[in-house]
Every structure is written in C-alpha cells, then in structure tokens.
Design an enzyme around this catalytic site. Structure first.
Site, PDB file in Angstrom:
ATOM      1  N   ASP A  50      23.656 -89.831  41.233  1.00 15.69           N
ATOM      2  CA  ASP A  50      22.278 -90.083  41.666  1.00 15.69           C
ATOM      3  C   ASP A  50      21.630 -91.082  40.708  1.00 15.69           C
ATOM      4  O   ASP A  50      22.100 -91.271  39.585  1.00 15.69           O
ATOM      5  CB  ASP A  50      21.460 -88.784  41.726  1.00 15.69           C
TER       6      ASP A  50
ATOM      7  N   GLU B  89      20.909 -85.483  38.412  1.00 16.01           N
ATOM      8  CA  GLU B  89      20.572 -85.574  36.990  1.00 16.01           C
ATOM      9  C   GLU B  89      19.173 -86.127  36.799  1.00 16.01           C
ATOM     10  O   GLU B  89      18.405 -85.636  35.976  1.00 16.01           O
ATOM     11  CB  GLU B  89      21.599 -86.465  36.277  1.00 16.01           C
TER      12      GLU B  89
HETATM   13 ZN   LIG Z   1      21.936 -91.031  33.462  1.00 17.67          ZN
END
Ligand SMILES: [Zn+2]
Length: 448
Positions: free
Chosen positions: A90, A152
């Site tokens: 992501d 994340e």
């Molecule tokens: Zn990162």
C-alpha cells in the site's frame, strides 16, 4: 556470471515491474481509491513471488480488513536458519496532485531517478526483494518467508494485530524489514533506532462559563493562560524538551544527521534557529521531544472580550530507546499536573502510546548484513536513527524475542517518501538488491 552482474542484468525487468506496481493506485483507503486497486496490487505481489518458488503464497486477511501476502520457500537443509522478508504494497495518497511534476501513478524517469508514488516506499523494496532472489536463483541456503502487507500507511495496525496470533506462520531467525533507506545514495546504512511516543490531551477548566474580560479580567482565573503556563514548562529557553524524569542529555552514537541537510529538509525560514543543546541527531534520535499538536480555545476570528473558562491541548511526546512509554507517560502527566496554577481543574486523557525500538547490532544476521553492504557499496554500513515509529518492529521483537530485526531499504532522503514527487534511485534498487543477495549467502554460510 557474478552476483553483481546477475543483479545488473535484472534491472530492465526491475524497472518494468516497478512501473506495473506503481500504476496500481494501492492507497488503502476506499474513500479515496477503489479497494480493487489494493486487491490487484496484492495479487501482483502474490503472483511474482509464487513464480520464484513461494509455492504456498496466499492472502491472509488481517483484523483491519486488509490483505497481507504471506508465503514461504524452504531450502534443502532443514537445519538452515529462516529469514523473513517484509515490505508493504500500500502507498500514501498522492496528496497535492498539482505539486507533482510527473503523473503520480506512472513511473517516469527524470534525471536518472524514477518518479512515482510508492516508487521507493515501499514498492521499490518489493522490487529489491524480487531482484535479490532472482539473482540468487535456486542457490539460497536459508529458509525464506515472506510477508507483504497492505495497510502500513493508514496506521490501522492490521498486521500488528495479526502477528501475535499467527506467530508460527512468520517465525524466523532474522527479519528484514525493508521499509527504510540509506543515509544517502551510495552510502549504506541500517536503521537501528526508532522513537516511541505518548499522545495526551490535557484539558484545563477554571470557570463555569465565559465572563467579560473588562468586568472580571484580572482576578478571574483564565483557563487558557493556565494551559499556556503548563505547556511552557515542556521546554527551556534553548528549546530542549524538559520533562522532569526524562533524560534530555543523551548523545546519539550512530551516523550523524548533517546540520545543513536537516535545515534544508525541515524547511527552516531565514534566521530561525534549531532547538536544543545537542546535535541534530541527539535531539532527533537520543532525547525526548514534546510537540504541541493542537489547542482548543476560541479562534481569533469570532473571539470576544471574555476570559476563557476552558482550554485543551494535544501533546505528542516522542521518546528514544531506553525510555518506556509508561515512564514517559507518568513523567509527562506528573509535570503537567504539577505545573497547573491557581487550582484550575486538570483532566488528562492518554490517547496512544508506542514503544521505542532498538535493533540488536551484535548478532550474526546484523554482521552478515554489514559485511554484505560493505561488499556491495565499498563503504561500511552506518547506523541511523529514525524519528518516527514503526510499531510492527516492536511487535516482531516481542513475538520473536530471539530474532534479529534489521531495517534497510531504498528510501534514502532524496526519495521524498510521503511527499509529492516521490522517487527512487535505480542504483539503490540495484545495490540494495545485491546487498540483500550477499546477505542471504553470508548468513547461510555463517550458520554452518
Ligand atoms: Zn513504508
């Protein structure tokens, strides 16, 4: 062919693959981008690692709903150590589209760097893992595990919650967290220290309601003035953070953050000075740092001639390794309460705490990585700190107490991660892939 030549020959493929991956707008927020973009990115990663021997590669849905790509590849020696490779697919949203000089989701070469959202953070690191493993081919004498997560950047902590309940799935002797970068292009470094933090909201109340500053101002206790007095105790005249009980004199022992570089990176205005008695690295990585994130009080526009009855502030306290969030929280709360003047009522809500992280630098994996980086770059591997936190590192450390966690990657300062015009230096992908490949060889050899 040498390993270096192998990696070098893989670079056209690396560029092609990074372009495919950057084209997927995998921002893990369905309000901003369709969830299918993340699904496609996960599928892309899964297919690529399945192609190179991670036969069991599959998706694991984590508690925040995001999917992590998980897989493994065993070597012939069951006694061989296990290395877990980490990255995330992501990305941050592009933010200000107008500020991008190239299309954010189209990998574009400008002056030798490759631009695009996620080109470095963290898709460049996924490409690094792929190139390292392809360069080695079948010749890897360690057991490999893989986890490439999908949330994340949103801070929703899906993988952090997932790991403790699935400890065997990801258990390893060495964990390569590929989500940081070198000190500069061509200067290898491992990140060995991350700050923890304590976030609190402090509310001060002094009066039942607003009262006219002409009729009452003077003797009437002013909640905003009380709050300002309390907040002022968090710094001394030099700008050092002063929370009684927390050490504000420690020194950073690793590689320094050059002062001029910091002034430019932080965007200081002309004539404005840096804070504190220590070096930039001391202040950033070795000492506590309090920042006032926001204050609730009447805004200037719309304020009236009234004594303020109630005010609140959100405070972010960053803490270095060696300090626990519990002791930092206790020290901060005691100081704020102790500094409250005039008997005002103080309530403090602790919003979040996070542990600092310190990598061990005396184990076999760290030594193997340092030797590999030096061989790849022709320079010794430096030790860097990072001012922010990566909570997953602490989760790994707590779940796998014997494992070595090593933070490396292609996100050097020019990469401008999280900002418009993110880019990656192709030479960093190449040299870090070589470093990782050499690391796997050396680490395997050490264990025999
Ligand atoms: Zn990162």
């Amino acid at each position: 062919m040498t390993l270096r030549e192998n990696v070098s020959q893989l670079m056209p493929q690396a560029r092609q693959e990074l372009a495919e991956l950057v084209a997927l707008r995998s921002v893990a927020d369905p309000r901003q981008f369709p969830a299918t973009e993340c699904e496609q990115a996960a599928r892309w990663v899964l297919d690529k690692f399945a192609e190179i021997g991670f036969a069991d590669a599959h998706l694991e849905v984590t508690p925040d709903g995001s999917a992590a790509v998980v897989g493994s590849r065993a070597c012939s020696d069951p006694q061989a150590p296990t290395v877990l490779l980490y990255a995330h697919y992501d990305v941050q949203p592009p933010l200000d589209d107008a500020a991008w000089r190239t299309p954010p989701f189209e990998l574009t070469e400008v002056d030798g760097r490759w631009y695009g959202r996620g080109a470095a953070d963290c898709k460049g690191n996924i490409i690094m893992h792929l190139a390292a493993l392809r360069a080695l081919g079948e010749d890897v004498a360690v057991n490999l595990k893989l986890v490439v997560e999908g949330s994340e950047e949103q801070g929703t902590g899906g993988l952090e919650e997932f790991v403790p309940g699935h400890a065997d799935l990801l258990r390893a002797d060495a964990i390569i967290v590929a989500d940081t970068g070198n000190a500069a292009v061509g200067y290898p470094a491992a990140t060995v220290s991350l700050r923890g933090m304590v976030n609190v909201v402090v509310t001060v109340e002094a009066l039942r309601s607003e009262i006219h500053s002409g009729m009452f101002g003077g003797p009437a206790p002013d909640a905003l003035a009380a709050l300002v007095a309390m907040l002022a105790t968090l710094r001394d005249a030099h700008g050092n953070t002063t929370v009684t009980g927390l050490d504000s004199t420690r020194r950073w022992e690793g590689a320094p953050y050059p002062t001029e570089q910091f002034i430019s990176d932080a965007g200081l205005l002309d004539g404005v000075q840096l804070l504190g008695d220590g070096s930039v690295s001391d202040m950033l990585w070795a000492r506590p740092a309090a920042t006032i994130l926001g204050i609730d009080c009447p805004p200037v526009l719309g304020s009236s001639a009234a004594v303020v009855p109630r005010a609140a502030a959100r405070i972010n306290l960053r803490i270095p390794p060696g300090t626990t969030p519990e002791e930092a929280e206790a020290a901060l709360l005691a100081q704020l309460r102790g500094a409250a003047p005039w008997g005002v009522h103080v309530t403090i809500e602790v919003e979040a705490i996070g542990n600092p992280f310190e990598a061990s630098t005396d184990g076999p994996a760290y030594h193997a990585m340092a030797a590999a980086a030096e061989e790849a770059y022709g320079r010794p591997m430096a030790r860097l700190g990072q001012g922010g936190s990566i909570p997953l590192c602490t989760v790994f450390q707590q779940t796998y107490p014997g494992a070595e966690v090593i933070l490396i990657g292609v996100e050097e300062p020019l990469a401008l991660i999280h900002a418009p015009n993110e880019s990656v230096a192709p030479s960093e992908i190449e040299d870090m892939a070589l470093t990782e490949a050499l690391f796997l060889q050396r680490y395997a050899a050490l264990q025999r």
